[in-house]
Design an enzyme around this catalytic site. Structure first.
Site, PDB file in Angstrom:
ATOM      1  N   SER A   1       0.834  -1.204   0.000  1.00  0.00           N
ATOM      2  CA  SER A   1       0.000   0.000   0.000  1.00  0.00           C
ATOM      3  C   SER A   1       0.861   1.243   0.000  1.00  0.00           C
ATOM      4  O   SER A   1       1.982   1.248   0.493  1.00  0.00           O
ATOM      5  CB  SER A   1      -0.889  -0.003   1.239  1.00  0.00           C
ATOM      6  OG  SER A   1      -0.091   0.166   2.400  1.00  0.00           O
ATOM      7  N   LYS A   2       0.317   2.292  -0.554  1.00  0.00           N
ATOM      8  CA  LYS A   2       1.114   3.514  -0.685  1.00  0.00           C
ATOM      9  C   LYS A   2       1.428   4.154   0.659  1.00  0.00           C
ATOM     10  O   LYS A   2       2.332   4.963   0.773  1.00  0.00           O
ATOM     11  CB  LYS A   2       0.416   4.495  -1.614  1.00  0.00           C
ATOM     12  CG  LYS A   2      -0.883   5.051  -1.087  1.00  0.00           C
ATOM     13  CD  LYS A   2      -1.490   5.989  -2.122  1.00  0.00           C
ATOM     14  CE  LYS A   2      -2.908   6.370  -1.724  1.00  0.00           C
ATOM     15  NZ  LYS A   2      -3.732   6.758  -2.848  1.00  0.00           N
TER      16      LYS A   2
END
Length: 498
Positions: free
Chosen positions: A255-256
């Site tokens: 995930s970012k």
RNA sequence: GUCCCCGUCGUCUAGCCCGGCCUAGGACAUCGCCCUUUCACGGCGGUAACGCGGGUUCGAAUCCCGCCGGGGACGCCA
């Protein structure tokens, strides 16, 4: 197997920045298809009208091109199964949904979102698995017809067996048994008339003659729905192969929040597309001889599903850096290296974006070096002292950076939006803009003496700004006083981004 | 919570399907040495793993069962 030839696809959803996960799945589909003498299709799954954007689609196409993952059919180039954008195939899905209703495999559901929410909440409270309770399934044809005639909004849901279980054959895992009682009566057509992923995906994969579906592991649990749809339609199901998900260092799904996930970031940082692709190929797959550096052509030649390992690989920037270095050193001569540098950032268009910012600020051309280093750097090195040499105290700086980091997620990435976000935050924190912005100059530019902040942020891009902010946040830590800590939490509470 | 998937050095992995060649191999990172005006590159070497417990077997990282651990899915998102 009745499929005439191997056809695979990548079906990204244009709802954000182009994701490394998309490139990873695309690479495997691409290699498998090419290795089998088949075809690789690109399809845009833009059925979520609220979140899909044309810019995102363009960025995805461009990023995949940058990587060299070229498709045989897709938007732009067309093909025998055009259009390749789901938003342009609406009547097809509608007809298929109607067909399922007519044949008794699906039904209209008039339940409101509010009722569904309440239902799920009650189910959860009672310790049950949330799932549609079948209220509208029990509507008589007359009742259903009346609601329809009255213009009540509805969705179409698929019917699902209430007992027994479904066997999914996965090319990597063998048979997977999933009980029908864990499968919900999935919505196929939404109230706005658009199909959900499940319907559109199955219909398109069939019509586009996809023979093998290589997709992320996250889809295993919805495979029974897909299998059921193929059965309802009387179609042969493509072979399924679920690839392990890319992970953050803490093993959660990439995930970012925890890792740069945007392909734009890797491009901006100066990773070579061939190195990134090579690294992605090293995730979950290995060359028979153990070689770690290989080109797509070599990967295609040696590709085999059997060499995919099932443990979720951690995406590790350190090893990517090493590989990228090898590509730069071993596969580029001086001439080519210079050319890459030019293409990367020493090109006319990038330079022309910087020129307006620096033109009035230099007295000699050599002032350019210090002034523009942030535009040719990754994460700029800063110290805690630099961050704190302004008028804001440590906790205030910490709060400002934390909140800004959270708030850049929701923004449209343009100067005016960035400016508004930071101005609003300054006001909210009751700080003078000048004092408030100082630490941001340090974080983004590495110095309080710099080109205008908002322009710089726009040019650098969200990902690089995120990376720099994250670096600073790690350096300064959370606010130390309880009061500021609570304050930060209250400001952050409103930000609910992924 | 329920269901599903997964489990070899810190990380990517080889080996596992078809038990013995495994004293578990390679790579990144790390540590040390060498090369070198610095740094990097390069070379050499070290530390470091079969999650646990039961089986099966002459023999198990490899087969079976249980446990534990990690992840994913449970949306009118994909």
């Amino acid at each position: 197997m009745s499929f005439a030839k191997v056809r695979t696809r990548i079906a990204p959803s244009p709802t954000g920045d182009p994701h490394v996960g998309t490139a990873y799945i695309a690479l495997f589909n691409y290699c498998f298809a090419r290795q089998q003498g088949g075809e690789f299709v690109l399809r845009i799954e833009d059925t979520d009208t609220a979140r899909s954007t044309a810019e995102s689609e363009a960025a995805i196409l461009e990023s995949l091109h940058w990587l060299g993952l070229n498709w045989n059919e897709g938007p732009g180039i067309g093909g025998p199964h055009a259009p390749y954008r789901q938003s342009e195939r609406n009547t097809i899905y509608r007809e298929h949904a109607d067909r399922l209703v007519a044949e008794g495999h699906a039904f209209r559901c008039f339940c409101t979102p509010a009722r569904l929410d309440a239902m799920r909440e009650a189910q959860k409270a009672a310790g049950q698995r949330p799932g549609y309770d079948g209220l509208c399934l029990r509507l008589s044809p007359a009742e259903s017809g009346a609601k329809l005639a009255a213009g009540e909004p509805f969705v179409i849901r698929m019917k699902v067996p209430s007992e027994g279980s479904c066997v999914i054959h996965d090319l990597l895992r063998g048979d997977i048994v999933i009980g029908w009682d864990t499968v919900d009566m999935q919505v196929l057509l939404k109230a706005d008339g658009m199909p959900t992923y499940h319907l559109a995906n199955v219909v398109d994969d069939h019509l586009m003659e996809i023979s093998h579906i290589l997709r992320g592991e996250e889809w295993i649990n919805s495979a029974p729905k897909h299998k059921l749809l193929y059965e309802y339609f009387g179609w042969e199901m493509p072979a399924l192969c679920h690839l392990p998900l890319l992970r953050n260092p803490d093993k959660s799904k990439l995930s970012k929040r925890k890792n740069p996930t945007s392909l734009l970031f890797y491009q901006r940082m100066g990773y070579l597309p061939e190195a990134l692709l090579n690294y992605l190929g090293l995730m979950a797959w290995s060359m028979p001889g153990g070689e770690e550096k290989f080109s797509p052509a070599q990967m295609i030649e040696q590709f085999s599903l059997e060499r995919i390992s099932l443990g979720g690989p951690v995406f590790d920037l350190t090893k990517l850096d090493w590989l990228n270095g090898r590509w730069i050193r071993e596969s580029l001569d001086d001439q080519q290296f210079a050319e890459r540098v030019r293409r990367w950032a020493f090109n006319e268009s990038y330079l022309m974006r910087l020129v307006p910012l620096v033109h009035s600020r230099v007295s000699v051309l050599s002032d350019l070096g210090p002034l523009t280093t942030p535009f040719f750097s990754g994460v700029v090195q800063i110290t805690l002292d630099q961050l704190l040499d302004g008028k804001l105290d440590r906790d205030a700086v910490s709060v400002a950076l934390h909140v800004a980091l959270a708030r850049i997620e929701g923004l449209r990435w343009e100067k005016a939006e960035i400016e508004k976000m930071l101005r609003d935050l300054a006001t909210q924190m009751d700080a003078k803009l000048r004092d408030f912005l100082r630490p941001f100059f340090i974080v983004i530019s590495g110095s309080p003496v710099s080109v205008p902040l908002f322009d710089a942020m726009e040019i650098l891009g969200r990902d690089l700004c995120r990376a720099r902010l994250r670096h600073a946040v790690a350096l300064i830590g959370k606010p130390q006083s309880d009061e500021k800590h609570k304050y930060l939490k209250s400001l952050l509470a409103a930000e609910a981004h992924d």
